[in-house]
Scaffold this motif. Sequence first.
Motif, PDB file in Angstrom:
ATOM      1  N   ILE A  23      23.487  13.744  95.104  1.00  0.00           N
ATOM      2  CA  ILE A  23      23.670  14.826  94.125  1.00  0.00           C
ATOM      3  C   ILE A  23      23.526  16.188  94.778  1.00  0.00           C
ATOM      4  O   ILE A  23      23.799  17.216  94.150  1.00  0.00           O
ATOM      5  N   ALA A  76      31.168  14.629  88.913  1.00  0.00           N
ATOM      6  CA  ALA A  76      30.342  15.086  87.798  1.00  0.00           C
ATOM      7  C   ALA A  76      30.042  13.972  86.807  1.00  0.00           C
ATOM      8  O   ALA A  76      28.970  13.930  86.212  1.00  0.00           O
ATOM      9  N   VAL A  94      24.817   9.927  88.478  1.00  0.00           N
ATOM     10  CA  VAL A  94      24.476  11.320  88.201  1.00  0.00           C
ATOM     11  C   VAL A  94      23.986  11.474  86.768  1.00  0.00           C
ATOM     12  O   VAL A  94      22.951  12.095  86.507  1.00  0.00           O
ATOM     13  N   ILE A 140      20.193  12.609  85.599  1.00  0.00           N
ATOM     14  CA  ILE A 140      19.916  13.768  84.735  1.00  0.00           C
ATOM     15  C   ILE A 140      19.040  13.346  83.568  1.00  0.00           C
ATOM     16  O   ILE A 140      18.063  14.020  83.222  1.00  0.00           O
ATOM     17  N   SER A 195      26.364  24.186  88.040  1.00  0.00           N
ATOM     18  CA  SER A 195      27.043  24.200  89.333  1.00  0.00           C
ATOM     19  C   SER A 195      28.332  25.019  89.260  1.00  0.00           C
ATOM     20  O   SER A 195      29.119  24.860  88.335  1.00  0.00           O
ATOM     21  N   PRO A 233      27.843  17.977  91.488  1.00  0.00           N
ATOM     22  CA  PRO A 233      26.446  18.408  91.650  1.00  0.00           C
ATOM     23  C   PRO A 233      26.223  18.944  93.054  1.00  0.00           C
ATOM     24  O   PRO A 233      26.888  18.520  94.011  1.00  0.00           O
ATOM     25  N   GLN A 285      18.474  22.356  92.104  1.00  0.00           N
ATOM     26  CA  GLN A 285      19.553  21.405  91.864  1.00  0.00           C
ATOM     27  C   GLN A 285      20.488  21.942  90.792  1.00  0.00           C
ATOM     28  O   GLN A 285      20.032  22.427  89.755  1.00  0.00           O
ATOM     29  N   PHE A 297      24.094  21.162  88.415  1.00  0.00           N
ATOM     30  CA  PHE A 297      25.020  20.155  87.900  1.00  0.00           C
ATOM     31  C   PHE A 297      26.150  20.838  87.142  1.00  0.00           C
ATOM     32  O   PHE A 297      25.944  21.871  86.500  1.00  0.00           O
ATOM     33  N   SER A 343      28.379  17.239  83.243  1.00  0.00           N
ATOM     34  CA  SER A 343      27.377  16.211  83.560  1.00  0.00           C
ATOM     35  C   SER A 343      26.239  16.229  82.540  1.00  0.00           C
ATOM     36  O   SER A 343      25.784  15.181  82.076  1.00  0.00           O
ATOM     37  N   TYR A 344      25.759  17.433  82.209  1.00  0.00           N
ATOM     38  CA  TYR A 344      24.698  17.542  81.202  1.00  0.00           C
ATOM     39  C   TYR A 344      25.166  16.979  79.857  1.00  0.00           C
ATOM     40  O   TYR A 344      24.415  16.270  79.177  1.00  0.00           O
TER      41      TYR A 344
END
Length: 321
Positions: free
Chosen positions: A44, A50, A55, A59, A161, A166, A222, A224, A228-229
């Motif tokens: 990551i 993503a 990943v 998260i 990101s 990531p 980090q 993302f 991804s979230y």
Amino acid sequence: MVGRTSGVMSAVRLCVIVVMAVLATLFTQNILRMDKVEEVGVRIRGPLAAGHPGVVALIKTHFLNPPSVLPYNLIKDPIYTHIKHEGSWDFIRENVAKVLNGQREGFFVEAGALDGERGSNTLWLEQDLGWTGLLVEPNPASYHKLVNKHRKAWTSNTCLSPEPFPMESVLVSVGMKKLFSFKALQNVLTTRGASYLLGSTLGTNAFDYVFDYSDKSYYVTQCFPLGSYLLALNVATVDFLSLDIQGVEKQVLQNVPWDSVTIRVLAVEIANPDNYELEFESFMKSKGYRLEARGEIDYIFVKEDDQRLNISKVEKLEKLE
């Protein structure tokens, strides 16, 4: 008698061998599982897709904190209360409230959430309209304060990101050097919101006065992609997205999976008051958005085909001072 004892011993020996074989298999599977987690944890740092299942799982388990069930713990200090809504807060709230037209129980994402109260573009949605959402803040000191506010939203001590994958990045945390002038005193909280990812740029010198009064510290953080979230939270529609992330807003938006995610209203800070971002407006128009309002450094976009929004009928908006 000897034969019977020998048979029992053989049976015991066989059981031990079977148990050891089972334990060895379980141990190996566990090691492989741990290796897989560690592999994703390393990858990551970039690049990894993503939407990669590893990943998304990481998260969920390591980078998200759930909404608080405790009463709000907001600051009651009169000086803080007086200055916490300075800047463009009024402009953003007025225009976002107008287009949302009283919508209740929506979902927001606020990146650059700071301490969750000062200049928050989403706290009023929680308190007044029962919304929830995601608050992203990479600065460790600000995030600590954010968590202690007991917001009714998911929180993450990470960053969005600027790439479609990531990545690890270096956060330049900006803090006050010393309070030797009234101008510095005015900007104590402003500097805390000026932290940025190393290598990003605002494209203007208009805010150099903030950095002139500042000390800098550096953290590895980090990051993302927004998608991804949302996959980790199982959210496909964001009713309001607030981006105030010091120069990487456009890159973040370029990597949104527009075909699978719906964002209805956006407030985007482009901290360059000297130039009108026509190219940026054209990009958003290509994604189905129109510029609803523009302040000195903030752009309010709305999804043009969203019938539930109270969208202005004016086709061309002049700059709002």
